[in-house]
Motif scaffolding. Sequence first.
Motif, mmCIF file in Angstrom:
data_model
loop_
_atom_site.group_PDB
_atom_site.id
_atom_site.type_symbol
_atom_site.label_atom_id
_atom_site.label_comp_id
_atom_site.label_asym_id
_atom_site.label_seq_id
_atom_site.Cartn_x
_atom_site.Cartn_y
_atom_site.Cartn_z
ATOM 1 N N ALA A 59 1.949 1.665 -3.683
ATOM 2 C CA ALA A 59 0.883 1.761 -4.692
ATOM 3 C C ALA A 59 0.772 3.126 -5.376
ATOM 4 C CB ALA A 59 -0.450 1.355 -4.074
ATOM 5 N N ARG A 116 -0.547 -1.269 -7.664
ATOM 6 C CA ARG A 116 -1.995 -0.997 -7.596
ATOM 7 C C ARG A 116 -2.771 -2.161 -8.221
ATOM 8 N NH1 ARG A 116 -0.368 4.318 -8.946
ATOM 9 N NH2 ARG A 116 -1.069 4.128 -11.115
ATOM 10 N N GLU A 137 0.822 -1.212 0.000
ATOM 11 C CA GLU A 137 0.000 0.000 0.000
ATOM 12 C C GLU A 137 0.854 1.259 0.000
ATOM 13 O OE1 GLU A 137 -2.564 -0.720 3.285
ATOM 14 O OE2 GLU A 137 -3.897 -2.028 2.133
ATOM 15 N N GLU A 178 -5.432 -4.773 -6.460
ATOM 16 C CA GLU A 178 -6.757 -5.002 -7.039
ATOM 17 C C GLU A 178 -6.965 -6.490 -7.334
ATOM 18 O OE1 GLU A 178 -9.656 -3.644 -10.751
ATOM 19 O OE2 GLU A 178 -7.657 -2.764 -10.578
#
Length: 891
Positions: A582, A589, A579, A593
């Motif tokens: 990202a 990212r 994170e 996802e």
Amino acid sequence: MSGKIVLIDGHSILNRAFYGLPDLTASGGRHTGAVYGFLNILFKILEEEQPDYLTVAFDTHAPTFRHKMYEAYKGTRHPMPEELREQVPLTQEVLKAMGVPIVMKEGFEADDILGTLSVKAEREGLDVSVVSGDRDLLQLATEKVLIRIPRTKAGKTEITDYHAGDVEEAYGLTPPQIVELKALMGDTADNIPGVPGIGIKTATKILKEYGTVENAYAHVENIRPQKAMTALRDHYDSALLSEKLAKINTDSPVELDLEKARLENLFTPEAYEMFRDLGFKKLLTRFEADPAAEKRVVEVRTVTGLQEADALLKKAAGTDRAGLYLLQQTDRKSGKCRVYGLGLSLPDQKGGVGGTYYIPAGGFVTENLLLDAVRRIAGECPLLCTFGFKEMVRAAELPESAEGSVFDIKIAAYLLDPLTSDYSFDTIAKDCGTERVLSAEEIFQSKKIPLPEQMEEDKAAVYAGETAFTALAAQPLLERKLEENGMLALFRGMEMPLVYVLADMERAGIRVLPEELEQYGNRLTEGIRQVEASVYEQAGETFNINSPKQLGEILFEKMKLPGGKKTKTGYSTAADVLEKLAPEAPIVRDILEYRQLTKLKSTYADGLASFIADDGRIHSVFHQTITATGRISSTDPNLQNIPVRMELGRQIRKVFLPAEGFVFLDADYSQIELRVLAHLSGDRKLIDAYKMEKDIHAITASQVFHVPFDQVTPLQRRNAKAVNFGIVYGISSFGLAEDLGISRKEAAEYIEQYYQTYPGIRSFLEGLVTSAREKGYSETMYGRRRPMPELKSSNFMQRQFGERVAKNAPIQGTAADIIKIAMIRVNRRLKQEKLRSRLILQVHDELLLETAKDELETVSRILEEEMTGAAKLAVRLEIDMHTGNSWYEAK
């Protein structure tokens, strides 16, 4: 002499168990996690070794040679955490109860005792296994003396073994040279200073060349690198001291008493009693039978004749109080309940427990006869004492009883101690000091309770009978404790009425269309395929995205992304690591996802299908004895954890549909925890802000950032919202900085500005911590208590956590209490007005109702009245209501 002896370093293994396992507490708040871990390691060793003799050595509190040298050199050893210290004598008590000899000697540490006993045992011709977490003991290894080093990780114990040859293979040194190694490199865990600047590689190289520290110093000018030569030359006194500290005394004044050390049956009646008292149920299965069975006074009589059974059931309905437990099983697919028997306990003339019976279903004693009897007893007996009442409500479709007429001992035990995870009937019996009962593990000789259809009838009789017995026997004390703790009104007026609501919700379930679920799964599969292709393209190759090892190599070695943390198994690819990367790395990212999509696919698209019953609905199970704050939770499946952050996750709600002729009506409390904070804190500015009936986050932004209300920017509002909700959860400047992507300094300034804006909140939250520390618990507006042992922990991080919980628990707990009151009021109104509409789901601050279209206006009015009227606060409770032809539309 031949044979084998196991010697155990008591303090060392306790220490390993303490840090390797989560803490456990027995009745009375005693810490027991280290004791439990110690015993698990002990039993594992004994099963592997099958020794003839066993001895455990412990340190004494008296100063030893090493203690004095530590003090002379640099102060004292690090103090033992209090939570561990109190478990040392408890472990010794357990070992004595098992008949295990304990050896201690003033002025000598456990490893000196172990060293001496291992040498003497080897001279006697015995094979020796020394068990310790202290690698100093490797110096004792020979071809007859095995050093076993246990390591507990994720609740599992791994053991590494060292004979003399293994030590040489692992370290390139002989066992005696382990002392020399410690002399050079030191050991911070044992406060052995060593030689500054010399690490394990250099120390090993020096000893391979020169054999001993003394010989190395004799040739100090030849030692390379130069840095090591200078260090040894200037700190030779430290090396000599370290050698003395690391050297184990193998000639301490202790005797090897093989007669006392002979391993006999460890599973004594005294050990059984202690294991029971400490709550070590899994360990009780190691006993062939209860050694104290003859002491048992609970007799369960099986009644099969219709006439006698009918007489007993009529007697139960006519008595002042009765203990009842329905042994039943509900088929999740068909929804049908099968009754196997009824446990029944009746009082004697003195108010205690008289007879205890089990009435199995069979012959003329039909399932319907037993269900009718349950209905009659529940309706006529002034006080029905039971355990797990919700299952009885569902099976017998019981109407709500008058307040105080039913007492569920499981719910009472939960209120009195919401931190434990064990509310089994035998634990409650033990905690209440009632007469002895067998635990389920003892009855079935298994860690897992079998389904009723798999129970042998004689064991089912004991299980159901003793549960009913415990309900009747424990009820008076539990009620008295609830009254003493100010929670009897909470129990009677909130928790017991809630049982009927939850039973209604479980019985109703929520409709799911399998074809919609399949289509949703197909959309996820396509989404996963697209994201997967994007990841492979950016990486320049295909690999297993689910493999942390392969993913770490791609991100941190091939693509050279910053922040790689290498562990023994590879780079960490945990969510918190990714994170942070990202925002600047599109591939990361995509990976996040991908993980979300695959979780949605496995948990919901695939997972929910198996829960759809024959009626086309999912009947989740709702629990009220799980969370420490009083929140309701759901399982099988968990419908309170439906994703809301990403659109594709929210779309799972589209598969949940109302029955024909109905719509969903969804009502959600607006900012209930902030409103509770305003009420409890009494902060005038926050109360006034709510009374202005404007956007509370914009008002906060205006006041915190000193800008006119109509000039608040979206970013300022977002930041104010994060602070508003963060304050409720006791957020730190570090946590807020992480949430908002700002510096810790900025976050600290935001929090400080917030407290200046709402000064009553700071003093209120600080007061909650002070109160919880003094009382030992926090409390909601309705008297629900949450014990706060974390505030007295010797661990700083635990104390910090405790302070956050002390601030949050009264607020979150009060909000949870209010939604429960709302559920009870709404459910009662629906029944009183004989409506077809029904409450089917609760998700924290949200209620979902399956509403008949022609009743929509009436039900909307009921929700508005009952939810906003559930509590009288200094600020008005507000709700948002929406309707829809799916949960997605209604939300």
